[in-house]
Every structure is written in C-alpha cells, then in structure tokens.
Scaffold this motif. Structure first.
Motif, mmCIF file in Angstrom:
data_model
loop_
_atom_site.group_PDB
_atom_site.id
_atom_site.type_symbol
_atom_site.label_atom_id
_atom_site.label_comp_id
_atom_site.label_asym_id
_atom_site.label_seq_id
_atom_site.Cartn_x
_atom_site.Cartn_y
_atom_site.Cartn_z
ATOM 1 N N ALA A 183 0.828 -1.204 0.000
ATOM 2 C CA ALA A 183 0.000 0.000 0.000
ATOM 3 C C ALA A 183 0.868 1.262 0.000
ATOM 4 N N ILE A 184 1.966 1.255 0.761
ATOM 5 C CA ILE A 184 2.861 2.419 0.813
ATOM 6 C C ILE A 184 3.450 2.697 -0.560
ATOM 7 N N PHE A 237 8.636 3.539 -10.789
ATOM 8 C CA PHE A 237 9.462 2.638 -9.980
ATOM 9 C C PHE A 237 8.701 2.173 -8.739
ATOM 10 N N PHE A 238 8.017 3.098 -8.063
ATOM 11 C CA PHE A 238 7.215 2.724 -6.896
ATOM 12 C C PHE A 238 6.074 1.783 -7.293
ATOM 13 N N ALA A 239 5.448 2.068 -8.435
ATOM 14 C CA ALA A 239 4.367 1.188 -8.902
ATOM 15 C C ALA A 239 4.881 -0.212 -9.168
ATOM 16 N N SER A 240 6.121 -0.308 -9.675
ATOM 17 C CA SER A 240 6.700 -1.633 -9.949
ATOM 18 C C SER A 240 6.906 -2.403 -8.650
ATOM 19 N N PHE A 241 7.232 -1.709 -7.556
ATOM 20 C CA PHE A 241 7.358 -2.379 -6.263
ATOM 21 C C PHE A 241 6.000 -2.911 -5.807
ATOM 22 N N ALA A 242 4.950 -2.107 -5.995
ATOM 23 C CA ALA A 242 3.613 -2.559 -5.603
ATOM 24 C C ALA A 242 3.202 -3.782 -6.415
ATOM 25 N N LEU A 243 3.464 -3.736 -7.720
ATOM 26 C CA LEU A 243 3.128 -4.889 -8.574
ATOM 27 C C LEU A 243 3.979 -6.097 -8.210
ATOM 28 N N MET A 281 13.942 -7.131 4.225
ATOM 29 C CA MET A 281 13.730 -6.563 2.892
ATOM 30 C C MET A 281 12.522 -5.643 2.850
ATOM 31 N N GLN A 282 11.486 -5.957 3.595
ATOM 32 C CA GLN A 282 10.330 -5.068 3.630
ATOM 33 C C GLN A 282 10.693 -3.728 4.271
ATOM 34 N N VAL A 283 11.519 -3.775 5.304
ATOM 35 C CA VAL A 283 11.977 -2.539 5.947
ATOM 36 C C VAL A 283 12.840 -1.736 4.974
ATOM 37 N N VAL A 284 13.724 -2.410 4.237
ATOM 38 C CA VAL A 284 14.598 -1.729 3.270
ATOM 39 C C VAL A 284 13.761 -1.063 2.184
ATOM 40 N N ILE A 285 12.707 -1.717 1.738
ATOM 41 C CA ILE A 285 11.841 -1.136 0.698
ATOM 42 C C ILE A 285 11.193 0.146 1.201
ATOM 43 N N VAL A 286 10.713 0.131 2.448
ATOM 44 C CA VAL A 286 10.102 1.341 3.014
ATOM 45 C C VAL A 286 11.135 2.466 3.101
ATOM 46 N N VAL A 287 12.358 2.134 3.536
ATOM 47 C CA VAL A 287 13.424 3.139 3.614
ATOM 48 C C VAL A 287 13.729 3.693 2.227
ATOM 49 N N LEU A 288 13.792 2.810 1.238
ATOM 50 C CA LEU A 288 14.078 3.232 -0.135
ATOM 51 C C LEU A 288 12.993 4.169 -0.654
ATOM 52 N N ILE A 289 11.731 3.828 -0.409
ATOM 53 C CA ILE A 289 10.624 4.683 -0.857
ATOM 54 C C ILE A 289 10.706 6.055 -0.194
ATOM 55 N N GLY A 290 10.938 6.068 1.113
ATOM 56 C CA GLY A 290 11.039 7.342 1.815
ATOM 57 C C GLY A 290 12.204 8.182 1.327
ATOM 58 N N PHE A 291 13.353 7.538 1.108
ATOM 59 C CA PHE A 291 14.525 8.276 0.644
ATOM 60 C C PHE A 291 14.295 8.856 -0.744
ATOM 61 N N LEU A 292 13.739 8.065 -1.650
ATOM 62 C CA LEU A 292 13.507 8.554 -3.007
ATOM 63 C C LEU A 292 12.463 9.670 -3.043
ATOM 64 N N LEU A 293 11.451 9.567 -2.196
ATOM 65 C CA LEU A 293 10.469 10.660 -2.109
ATOM 66 C C LEU A 293 11.162 11.958 -1.703
ATOM 67 N N TRP A 294 12.014 11.860 -0.684
ATOM 68 C CA TRP A 294 12.743 13.057 -0.246
ATOM 69 C C TRP A 294 13.651 13.573 -1.358
ATOM 70 N N ARG A 295 14.332 12.663 -2.053
ATOM 71 C CA ARG A 295 15.276 13.087 -3.082
ATOM 72 C C ARG A 295 14.566 13.761 -4.247
ATOM 73 N N VAL A 296 13.443 13.199 -4.672
ATOM 74 C CA VAL A 296 12.689 13.777 -5.784
ATOM 75 C C VAL A 296 12.181 15.168 -5.423
ATOM 76 N N GLU A 297 11.679 15.323 -4.191
ATOM 77 C CA GLU A 297 11.074 16.591 -3.786
ATOM 78 C C GLU A 297 12.110 17.679 -3.511
ATOM 79 N N THR A 298 13.366 17.296 -3.227
ATOM 80 C CA THR A 298 14.378 18.293 -2.858
ATOM 81 C C THR A 298 15.412 18.524 -3.952
ATOM 82 N N LEU A 299 15.226 17.954 -5.131
ATOM 83 C CA LEU A 299 16.158 18.158 -6.232
ATOM 84 C C LEU A 299 15.573 19.203 -7.185
ATOM 85 N N SER A 300 16.303 20.283 -7.398
ATOM 86 C CA SER A 300 15.793 21.371 -8.247
ATOM 87 C C SER A 300 15.782 20.966 -9.717
ATOM 88 N N ASP A 301 14.759 21.431 -10.414
ATOM 89 C CA ASP A 301 14.691 21.251 -11.861
ATOM 90 C C ASP A 301 15.605 22.295 -12.510
#
Length: 362
Positions: free
Chosen positions: A20-21, A54-60, A208-228
């Motif tokens: 779900a996350i 990428f996140f959708a691929s994890f859900a699938l 591995m489930q914990v690592v996936i949650v960490v990866l999702i959180g890190f990528l969310l932060w990275r996407v939101e804080t990287l300037s276009d």
C-alpha cells in the motif's frame, strides 16, 4: 522458507502495508502537483514520473509474489517464484537504472543500453520459467553482479563529469548535487543484492520489507528536494551584445562586479553571459583559460563581499553574526558559505574572525 512465511500473520500484514505504501507513493508523485516536502523547490517532472513508475513496480512486485503466501504445492511456488524473478528483471531493475539516469540533468541519456544489458538476464529467466528449473540462476546472479559492477563504474565516471558541469554553470549548488544520493542508493541496492544471493529464513524477508520502506522514503525526499535545472531562472539585466571574447574580463568588471550582480541567488552562467553581453560558450572558455570554474569565480566574489561587510561592521562596532553577513553576501546557506570561504582563504570562518579580532585589538 516459504512454509514459515505462510504461517506468519505479522509478516503478511507487513507485506500488505508495504504494498500500500508503494502504491500511495506512486499516486502521490503522479497526481499531486504541489511539493509537500520542500514547497520552495520545483523538482524535475521526468524524475517524478519515472520514480512513480518505480514505486508502482514495487507494488506490482508484491502482488505477483503474493500467491506464494497462500499456495502450498511446491510446483506452484517454483513457477510463481521464477515468474516473479522474470517480471522483476523487466520492471524494477530497468526502472531503478532509469531513475538514477534521470537524476542527472546535464543531458538526456539514451535508455536503450539498459534494455541491451538486461536481454541476457531476461532470456535466461524465460528459459527457467519454461523449464520450471533454477538451473541457470547461478549464471544469472553472476551476470547480474558483473552488470552492477559495470554500472557502478559508469556512474562514478558520470558523476565526476556531472559535478564539473554543475560547477561550470551554477553559482549555487544547493538542491542540485546528487552524489550523496547515489551513495545512499548504492548501499540500499547492495543490501538488495545480498538478499537475492543469500536470502534464507524469515528474518531476511522482514529486513527486505523494511529496506523497501526506507528506499521509498529516501527517493520521495530526493525527488522533492532536487531542483529542476531546466526551469527558467530569475531575470537579470542585459548588456549590449558583443561577439568578441577578448574583453570579457572588462565586461565582468562593469556588469558583474561593479553592479554586484554576483549577489543574486541562483545566478547561472547563461544569465551572467546575457548580462555582460556575450554568450555562455565564450564566457565558459574565459573561465577555463583562467583555471577557475564559474562556481568558484562567483563564490570568490561573494567571499570578498563578506570580508568587506565584516570589516565595515567591525570598524563601526555594529553587532552582527557571520551567518547574517553570509546571507547578505549572496549565499543561500551558512554551510555553503563556510565551504567556499575555506577554499578561498585556506582558513575556517571561525579562525579567520579570531585572527581579525586579535589584529584589531593590537
């Protein structure tokens, strides 16, 4: 291993929560236009979309492995496991590489080499699925490991070029550098590789489930804080255009130093070239012949401005802080200022200020 997992209700619940996350994170990046983590930053649209995929691929991924939690017959488990590995190679792996490439905004990189690299893995996995056999899995793991090593070597080389490109074109590097992100992602992907090669027992599955949650959180932060970096920057004055690069030093003095244009936040090489009446190619060549990057040139002027402000404030006995003067000198953050100051003077700000105070006391 799968027999133990099927009987573990807590793991099944965690598995569903992680699914779900991943899906919620994908929908957030696709559907929400505003930036919730860093509202003042506009992130690259392409990066948001690829990361959402990428996140959708994890859900699938979690959905197509889910029957393993309920099917008992070993033949069914083998088929689902092999099919899941094939689908992972066709979705998660290439999307992870694309996300890494998309973080680099100096140019658009072709994506077809990713498909070429993965063809041998996909063919081998197809054979395993058709034969319902793990016979080629060792070969697949070895090839995948070599592919990862090659990718790491390529990314290290590319990151060095990207860092140079940033320093040649931007005065402010906040929210633009990505090498730290690649380091964190490399660590996370190493954990994934260890899991793929040595996964035995429920503890690995929980990890591995914990690592996936960490990866999702890190990528969310990275996407939101990287300037276009393709976003048009703030407007700046424009001088009459000149085609010759011979007098660029004089033009910089007149239109950048005398006007204190260097104090403008996010001043780019293209903006400065426009302001002094030349083009970015000539200006870039000028800095190259001077043996300095554009970033070092602008921040050198800002450090000099800070020194002037400090000396004036000290002479007038006005109360001030180094952070306040740094912001007035064009720096967006004190950390960036302190790094630029040490590169320019060879001393930390604290040591330099103590020396100035000691000299003033005498």
């Amino acid at each position: 291993m799968y027999e133990q997992i099927r009987e573990d209700t807590l793991y099944t619940m965690l598995y569903a929560v992680v699914t779900a996350i991943a899906m919620l994170a994908s929908c957030y990046l696709l559907l929400r236009r505003a930036n919730a983590i860093a509202p003042s930053i506009t992130p690259p649209v392409r990066l948001r979309r690829w990361t959402a995929a990428f996140f959708a691929s994890f859900a699938l991924n979690h959905l197509w492995y889910m029957p393993i939690l309920f099917h008992i017959p070993s033949d069914d488990v083998t088929m689902i496991d092999l099919t899941g590995g094939l689908l992972d190679c066709m979705t998660i792996v290439p999307l992870a590489i694309v996300v890494l490439f998309t973080m680099l905004q100096d140019r658009s990189r072709p994506l077809w080499p990713i498909a070429v690299m993965l063809v041998p893995v996909i063919v081998a996995d197809l054979w395993c699925v058709a034969a319902r056999s793990y016979a080629l899995q060792t070969v697949v793991y070895v090839y995948f490991l070599l592919m990862c090593i090659s990718l790491i070597i390529y990314m290290v080389r590319t990151l060095r070029q990207y860092d140079r490109w940033l320093r040649d074109n931007f005065a402010d590097l906040e929210h633009k550098e990505v090498w730290q992100s690649f380091l964190v992602l490399a660590i996370i992907m190493t954990v994934f590789a260890i899991y793929a090669l040595t996964s035995e027992g429920p503890a690995y599955q929980y990890a591995m489930q914990v690592v996936i949650v960490v990866l999702i959180g890190f990528l969310l932060w990275r996407v939101e804080t990287l300037s276009d970096l393709s976003t048009p920057a703030l407007p700046c004055p424009r001088a009459p255009e000149t085609r010759t690069p011979d007098n660029i030093g004089l033009l910089l003095q007149q239109h950048c130093i005398d006007t204190q244009l260097y104090l403008q936040h996010d001043l780019t090489l293209a903006q400065l070239a426009k302001a002094i009446g030349t083009n970015r190619t000539y200006l870039g060549q000028f800095f190259s012949t001077q043996g300095v990057t554009y970033n070092a040139y602008i921040n050198g002027l800002r450090v000099g401005h800070f020194v002037g402000l400090y000396q004036k404030a000290a002479a007038d006995r006005h109360s001030f802080t180094a952070q306040q003067l740094a912001l007035e000198s064009g720096f967006r953050s004190y950390r960036t200022f302190s790094e630029a100051f040490k590169r320019e003077t060879g001393q930390t700000v604290t040591v330099w200020m103590k020396m100035q105070q000691a000299a003033g006391a005498h």
